[in-house]
Enzyme design. Structure first.
Site, PDB file in Angstrom:
ATOM      1  N   HIS A 269      31.600  33.445  40.415  1.00 12.15           N
ATOM      2  CA  HIS A 269      32.767  32.675  39.980  1.00 12.15           C
ATOM      3  C   HIS A 269      32.320  31.502  39.086  1.00 12.15           C
ATOM      4  CE1 HIS A 269      37.175  31.737  41.204  1.00 12.15           C
ATOM      5  NE2 HIS A 269      36.931  31.264  39.993  1.00 12.15           N
TER       6      HIS A 269
ATOM      7  N   SER B 170      55.338  37.783  29.943  1.00 14.15           N
ATOM      8  CA  SER B 170      56.364  37.089  29.165  1.00 14.15           C
ATOM      9  C   SER B 170      56.551  37.703  27.787  1.00 14.15           C
ATOM     10  CB  SER B 170      55.993  35.618  29.004  1.00 14.15           C
ATOM     11  OG  SER B 170      54.857  35.474  28.159  1.00 14.15           O
TER      12      SER B 170
ATOM     13  N   GLY C 106      47.219  34.108  27.723  1.00 13.08           N
ATOM     14  CA  GLY C 106      47.392  32.658  27.723  1.00 13.08           C
ATOM     15  C   GLY C 106      46.301  32.009  26.897  1.00 13.08           C
TER      16      GLY C 106
ATOM     17  N   SER D 160      51.139  41.317  28.842  1.00  9.49           N
ATOM     18  CA  SER D 160      51.574  40.046  29.417  1.00  9.49           C
ATOM     19  C   SER D 160      52.954  40.227  30.011  1.00  9.49           C
ATOM     20  CB  SER D 160      51.582  38.940  28.361  1.00  9.49           C
ATOM     21  OG  SER D 160      52.554  39.189  27.373  1.00  9.49           O
TER      22      SER D 160
ATOM     23  N   GLU E 202      35.219  35.258  48.653  1.00  6.86           N
ATOM     24  CA  GLU E 202      34.145  34.507  48.017  1.00  6.86           C
ATOM     25  C   GLU E 202      33.591  33.470  48.984  1.00  6.86           C
ATOM     26  OE1 GLU E 202      35.472  32.901  44.276  1.00  6.86           O
ATOM     27  OE2 GLU E 202      36.041  34.862  43.490  1.00  6.86           O
TER      28      GLU E 202
ATOM     29  N   GLY F 277      39.771  36.787  36.117  1.00  2.95           N
ATOM     30  CA  GLY F 277      41.037  36.206  36.554  1.00  2.95           C
ATOM     31  C   GLY F 277      40.990  35.809  38.017  1.00  2.95           C
ATOM     32  N   ARG F 278      41.502  36.673  38.871  1.00  2.00           N
ATOM     33  CA  ARG F 278      41.491  36.440  40.308  1.00  2.00           C
ATOM     34  C   ARG F 278      41.010  37.708  40.993  1.00  2.00           C
ATOM     35  NH1 ARG F 278      41.438  31.350  41.173  1.00  2.00           N
ATOM     36  NH2 ARG F 278      42.686  31.319  43.068  1.00  2.00           N
TER      37      ARG F 278
END
Length: 316
Positions: free
Chosen positions: A279, A172, A149, A170, A260, A230-231
């Protein structure tokens, strides 16, 4: 929306900074809150919520029936997209196209620190020892970017500046042309096999939760470096710890975690090949985010399409 439409700004830290900025733009009914108790008192009549880590259970209360739009102050919105507390009619939007520069610089700052072994040079300086050594360079290495992205595209640009080979994964495939080789979500093992660096920037969805597990980690070269901006739940954290303890992987650079703040008893704090940051790779500063918020508020007022609208089915 008129300038008198009620807006609630919620963040656990300094929400009044954003609230004051919005008031200066002419909006007259702007409240701020930093705790669930404050938010509950100020929720009644609110139409727009601008927030980071909003206490979602409050949206089930009768006072929340007037809420029509929730604007996240971050790029990750898995908590909002999956929340049953948010009415289907409420529009959710996130910040897009704002975090690429700082997050890509974070990645390459840490990669250069690792491959140039700057800690060793600094230690020699402190000890007043003249000890030349041969460092590694990023030139010619292969970097894999999971998530192409707006942030991933910035990392691609900087990787090109270092003459790296760039792979991408990715879901998509719409920007596959940006990378030297593109992989789909069913090709993780093939994707990571040749990488020197794996960077995770994917959103958290049912499909990506713990997608980087023991099998993926062990498919990577023992000399490879893992970077997660990312996450936290993209990685099966316990399995990562096992793999690192076994000596597989050169380093893990981690800015996000399953819990976190990272608990004090987490082994990740003390593993020698792990770099922990709180983060902070994509800071939501007022300077960077402020104009984006005002632009979206203006769009909302004119009845135009908002930037960063979340597809709840996709999770981002």
């Amino acid at each position: 929306m008129s300038y008198s439409t009620k807006i609630l700004v919620y963040t656990p830290s300094e929400p009044e900074e954003y609230a004051a900025m919005i008031r200066q733009a002419g909006y007259t009914a702007v409240d701020s809150a930093s705790t669930p108790e404050e938010a509950e008192k100020k929720l009644n009549g609110t139409e727009v919520i601008i927030s980071w880590k909003f206490p979602l259970h409050l949206l089930e209360r009768p006072e929340a029936k007037t809420v029509k739009w929730i604007q996240s102050l971050g790029a990750g919105v898995d908590d909002l997209a999956s929340s049953p507390s948010i009415n289907e009619q409420v529009v959710i939007s996130r910040i897009v196209d704002q975090f690429g520069p700082p997050m890509s610089e974070y990645v390459f700052a840490h990669l250069l620190y690792t491959y140039q072994d700057l800690a060793r040079s600094r230690a020699s300086q402190q000890e007043k020892q003249w000890q030349p050594f041969v460092t590694e360079i990023l030139h010619g290495k292969t970097i894999g970017i999971a998530g192409i992205g707006s942030i991933g595209k910035e990392i691609v640009k900087k990787a090109r500046a270092f003459d790296m080979t760039v792979y991408g994964l990715s879901y998509s495939g719409k920007d596959a042309q940006l990378v030297d080789r593109h992989f789909g979500p069913d090709q993780w093992l093939e994707f990571v096999r040749e990488l020197d660096v794996l960077v995770l920037i994917l959103p958290l969805t049912d499909q990506t939760r713990h997608v980087v597990n023991r099998d993926v980690l062990l498919a990577m070269k023992p000399s490879a470096t893992l970077v997660n901006i990312g996450r936290g739940h993209l990685i099966a954290e316990d399995e990562l710890i096992e793999v690192l303890r076994a000596g597989h992987l050169r380093a893990a650079i981690l800015d996000v975690f399953q819990q976190e703040p990272l608990p004090a008893d987490s082994p990740l704090w003390q593993l020698p090949n792990v770099y922990v940051t709180p983060h902070m790779s994509g800071p939501s500063t007022q300077e960077r985010i402020g104009q984006y918020l005002l632009d979206n508020l203006a769009r909302y007022g004119r009845g135009e399409a908002l930037q960063g609208v979340v597809d709840r089915g996709a999770g981002y």
